[in-house]
Design a protein around this motif. Structure first.
Motif, mmCIF file in Angstrom:
data_model
loop_
_atom_site.group_PDB
_atom_site.id
_atom_site.type_symbol
_atom_site.label_atom_id
_atom_site.label_comp_id
_atom_site.label_asym_id
_atom_site.label_seq_id
_atom_site.Cartn_x
_atom_site.Cartn_y
_atom_site.Cartn_z
ATOM 1 N N LEU A 134 -12.377 -27.662 -85.812
ATOM 2 C CA LEU A 134 -12.733 -26.472 -85.987
ATOM 3 C C LEU A 134 -13.253 -25.888 -87.601
ATOM 4 O O LEU A 134 -12.533 -26.550 -88.417
ATOM 5 C CB LEU A 134 -11.574 -25.411 -85.838
ATOM 6 C CG LEU A 134 -11.207 -25.119 -84.388
ATOM 7 C CD1 LEU A 134 -9.816 -23.886 -84.285
ATOM 8 C CD2 LEU A 134 -12.345 -25.017 -83.530
ATOM 9 N N THR A 135 -14.592 -25.758 -87.397
ATOM 10 C CA THR A 135 -15.080 -25.485 -88.670
ATOM 11 C C THR A 135 -15.460 -24.139 -89.070
ATOM 12 O O THR A 135 -15.499 -23.606 -90.235
ATOM 13 C CB THR A 135 -16.263 -26.374 -88.858
ATOM 14 O OG1 THR A 135 -17.080 -26.091 -87.774
ATOM 15 C CG2 THR A 135 -16.143 -27.661 -88.874
ATOM 16 N N GLY A 136 -15.454 -23.448 -87.817
ATOM 17 C CA GLY A 136 -15.814 -21.829 -88.143
ATOM 18 C C GLY A 136 -14.776 -21.102 -88.796
ATOM 19 O O GLY A 136 -14.750 -20.382 -89.616
ATOM 20 N N HIS A 137 -13.489 -20.988 -87.920
ATOM 21 C CA HIS A 137 -12.555 -20.114 -88.424
ATOM 22 C C HIS A 137 -11.250 -21.016 -87.641
ATOM 23 O O HIS A 137 -11.338 -21.565 -86.894
ATOM 24 C CB HIS A 137 -12.395 -18.728 -87.988
ATOM 25 C CG HIS A 137 -11.986 -18.560 -86.386
ATOM 26 N ND1 HIS A 137 -12.797 -19.015 -85.229
ATOM 27 C CD2 HIS A 137 -11.012 -18.212 -85.925
ATOM 28 C CE1 HIS A 137 -12.164 -18.534 -84.396
ATOM 29 N NE2 HIS A 137 -10.914 -18.231 -84.510
ATOM 30 N N MET A 138 -10.039 -20.832 -88.427
ATOM 31 C CA MET A 138 -8.487 -21.307 -87.783
ATOM 32 C C MET A 138 -7.921 -20.352 -87.408
ATOM 33 O O MET A 138 -7.822 -19.031 -87.953
ATOM 34 C CB MET A 138 -7.903 -21.971 -88.952
ATOM 35 C CG MET A 138 -6.729 -22.581 -88.789
ATOM 36 S SD MET A 138 -6.887 -24.007 -87.233
ATOM 37 C CE MET A 138 -8.117 -25.079 -88.001
ATOM 38 N N PRO A 139 -7.645 -20.316 -86.082
ATOM 39 C CA PRO A 139 -6.806 -19.236 -85.377
ATOM 40 C C PRO A 139 -5.543 -18.971 -86.035
ATOM 41 O O PRO A 139 -4.782 -20.000 -86.708
ATOM 42 C CB PRO A 139 -6.621 -19.573 -84.124
ATOM 43 C CG PRO A 139 -6.901 -21.061 -83.985
ATOM 44 C CD PRO A 139 -7.611 -21.483 -84.945
ATOM 45 N N ASP A 140 -4.946 -17.777 -86.058
ATOM 46 C CA ASP A 140 -3.444 -17.559 -86.604
ATOM 47 C C ASP A 140 -2.709 -17.741 -85.226
ATOM 48 O O ASP A 140 -2.945 -17.097 -83.998
ATOM 49 C CB ASP A 140 -3.619 -15.923 -87.047
ATOM 50 C CG ASP A 140 -2.137 -15.540 -87.164
ATOM 51 O OD1 ASP A 140 -1.290 -16.228 -86.652
ATOM 52 O OD2 ASP A 140 -1.981 -14.352 -87.585
ATOM 53 N N ASP A 141 -1.920 -18.641 -85.276
ATOM 54 C CA ASP A 141 -1.003 -19.015 -83.916
ATOM 55 C C ASP A 141 -0.455 -17.826 -83.642
ATOM 56 O O ASP A 141 -0.024 -17.656 -82.161
ATOM 57 C CB ASP A 141 -0.266 -20.234 -84.199
ATOM 58 C CG ASP A 141 -1.029 -21.200 -84.581
ATOM 59 O OD1 ASP A 141 -1.730 -21.950 -83.847
ATOM 60 O OD2 ASP A 141 -1.155 -21.479 -85.920
ATOM 61 N N GLY A 142 0.005 -16.899 -84.118
ATOM 62 C CA GLY A 142 0.848 -15.607 -83.829
ATOM 63 C C GLY A 142 -0.039 -14.901 -82.933
ATOM 64 O O GLY A 142 0.252 -14.369 -81.889
ATOM 65 N N LEU A 143 -1.436 -14.801 -83.340
ATOM 66 C CA LEU A 143 -2.285 -14.036 -82.754
ATOM 67 C C LEU A 143 -2.743 -14.778 -81.385
ATOM 68 O O LEU A 143 -3.022 -13.968 -80.454
ATOM 69 C CB LEU A 143 -3.568 -13.905 -83.624
ATOM 70 C CG LEU A 143 -4.558 -12.798 -83.305
ATOM 71 C CD1 LEU A 143 -4.862 -12.315 -84.386
ATOM 72 C CD2 LEU A 143 -5.795 -13.483 -82.719
ATOM 73 N N LEU A 144 -2.674 -15.924 -81.292
ATOM 74 C CA LEU A 144 -2.775 -16.716 -79.910
ATOM 75 C C LEU A 144 -1.694 -16.321 -79.043
ATOM 76 O O LEU A 144 -1.989 -16.278 -77.726
ATOM 77 C CB LEU A 144 -3.169 -18.279 -80.199
ATOM 78 C CG LEU A 144 -4.227 -18.585 -80.769
ATOM 79 C CD1 LEU A 144 -4.141 -20.302 -80.992
ATOM 80 C CD2 LEU A 144 -5.570 -18.351 -80.125
ATOM 81 N N VAL A 145 -0.522 -16.198 -79.481
ATOM 82 C CA VAL A 145 0.602 -15.662 -78.710
ATOM 83 C C VAL A 145 0.395 -14.259 -78.076
ATOM 84 O O VAL A 145 0.585 -13.968 -77.046
ATOM 85 C CB VAL A 145 1.781 -15.787 -79.362
ATOM 86 C CG1 VAL A 145 3.099 -15.168 -78.370
ATOM 87 C CG2 VAL A 145 2.241 -17.359 -79.674
ATOM 88 N N ASP A 146 -0.274 -13.517 -78.949
ATOM 89 C CA ASP A 146 -0.406 -12.039 -78.863
ATOM 90 C C ASP A 146 -1.494 -11.959 -77.633
ATOM 91 O O ASP A 146 -1.619 -10.926 -76.943
ATOM 92 C CB ASP A 146 -0.816 -11.022 -80.022
ATOM 93 C CG ASP A 146 0.591 -10.890 -80.791
ATOM 94 O OD1 ASP A 146 1.666 -10.848 -80.118
ATOM 95 O OD2 ASP A 146 0.308 -10.574 -81.924
ATOM 96 N N HIS A 147 -2.518 -13.001 -77.593
ATOM 97 C CA HIS A 147 -3.746 -12.886 -76.709
ATOM 98 C C HIS A 147 -3.095 -13.053 -75.217
ATOM 99 O O HIS A 147 -3.703 -12.729 -74.260
ATOM 100 C CB HIS A 147 -4.169 -14.190 -77.129
ATOM 101 C CG HIS A 147 -5.784 -14.267 -76.184
ATOM 102 N ND1 HIS A 147 -6.789 -13.570 -76.727
ATOM 103 C CD2 HIS A 147 -6.004 -15.122 -75.450
ATOM 104 C CE1 HIS A 147 -7.695 -13.910 -75.766
ATOM 105 N NE2 HIS A 147 -7.463 -14.765 -74.949
ATOM 106 N N ILE A 148 -1.751 -13.765 -75.031
ATOM 107 C CA ILE A 148 -1.176 -14.085 -73.578
ATOM 108 C C ILE A 148 -1.296 -12.846 -72.800
ATOM 109 O O ILE A 148 -1.855 -12.824 -71.693
ATOM 110 C CB ILE A 148 -0.012 -14.840 -73.616
ATOM 111 C CG1 ILE A 148 -0.240 -16.155 -74.556
ATOM 112 C CG2 ILE A 148 0.679 -14.925 -72.186
ATOM 113 C CD1 ILE A 148 1.328 -16.735 -74.786
#
Ligand code: 0GY
Length: 311
Positions: free
Chosen positions: A264-278
């Motif tokens: 990834l070169t654009g942005h790095m996701p916040d893994d907590g936010l990936l959980v909130d996406h579920i």
């Protein structure tokens, strides 16, 4: 940091301090797609790799698992380690049964090596067709691997670009094991969910009883992590695609973080936010439990207890 390897310029490192998710993962949640990278001084990266990652070893992965409230991991071999599965196997073995692995093997892999991988906790191989990551292996060689691993009851994880499905569909449908597709089959999310390409993917999933990973909104999204007008959430453009698969195939979907998020070169996701996406994509507790617990347990830990099983 590795003294032997320098990270590919522009390549972002994983999030240093992911947020604590608001959504509480159900007990027994499996992160069914994550990787370990090195550390390079202990587990050197493959000479044929297309990128050099940052070090992201098992201790960091286990810390993230505990921070997010994940119970188990499926650690998938990444192309930067080629067919040397040592880092992945070392991490799986260190988990005391709380991790499984997906390996990359060569066509001449022997029965003894496969048995060794199996006893370490490996339950599948990965075929990668993404041209920017690997030179595609000839299909007869992949078919030979498929025949060998079918005897172990393993499955095949496949990674391809959505646009390449027409060329691959026949071959993937002929594989002798369950097939698991990475990252929702990498749809072009700028097209409508009902457009021909994604419809073709859905029918492929239906016809061959394929499993699908509901992973990597950050990699597929064009709108990105920012909240949009009228949409409070990140990765809004991926949501209809993920929802569609979860709604149609609730028994064959898996979820994963994709930590440490290679390339990834654009942005790095916040893994907590990936959980909130579920809960945006699996909208009922029933769907969430299948996605996060029941389905991955059935594929990777068959016969083991599943907390809170719904049927
Ligand atoms: C990507 C994504 C991935 C790369 C790999 O093996 C890999 O290098 O898996 C990913 O995490 O799935 O598109 O670069």
């Amino acid at each position: 940091m590795s003294t032997r390897f320098s990270k590919t310029p522009g390549w972002l490192e994983y999030h240093a301090a992911p947020s604590t998710p608001t959504y509480m993962l159900p007990a027994g949640t499996v992160d069914a797609h994550c990787h370990v990278f090195g550390p390079g001084d202990t587990f050197p990266f493959a000479p044929e790799r297309r990128y050099t990652p940052c070090d992201a070893g098992k201790e960091q992965l286990f810390a993230l698992r505990d921070h997010l409230g994940v119970t188990r991991n499926v650690i998938v071999q990444a192309t930067c380690h080629g067919a040397d599965n040592s880092a992945m196997v070392d991490a799986v073995r260190a988990c005391g049964g709380r991790a499984r692995g997906v390996a990359t093997v060569r066509p001449d892999v022997g029965a003894a090596e496969l048995r060794e991988l199996d006893s370490a906790g490996v339950r599948g191989v990965r075929f990668n067709f993404v041209k920017r990551l690997v030179d595609a292996a000839p299909k007869d060689e992949l078919a030979a691997i498929g025949a060998k691993i079918a005897q172990l009851g393993w499955h095949i994880v496949v990674y391809f670009e959505g646009a390449d499905l027409p060329e691959l569909e026949g071959f993937l449908g002929s594989l002798p094991t369950p097939v698991v597709v990475d990252h929702i089959g990498r749809p072009d999310v700028t097209r409508p969910v009902g457009a021909q390409e994604f419809t073709r993917f859905l029918r492929f999933v239906e016809r061959h009883e394929v499993w699908v990973k509901i992973s990597c909104p950050e990699r597929l999204s064009v709108t990105g992590p920012a909240a949009l007008d009228g949409e409070r959430h990140a990765y809004a453009d991926v949501v209809p695609f993920a929802r569609r698969v979860v709604d149609e195939f609730p028994d064959r979907v898996l979820w994963g973080t994709d930590w440490p998020h290679p390339n990834l070169t654009g942005h790095m996701p916040d893994d907590g936010l990936l959980v909130d996406h579920i809960p945006r994509v699996a909208r009922t507790p029933w769907q969430q439990h299948k996605l996060l617990v029941e389905n991955p347990m059935r594929l990777y830990w068959p016969g083991e207890d599943q907390p809170g099983k719904t049927v």
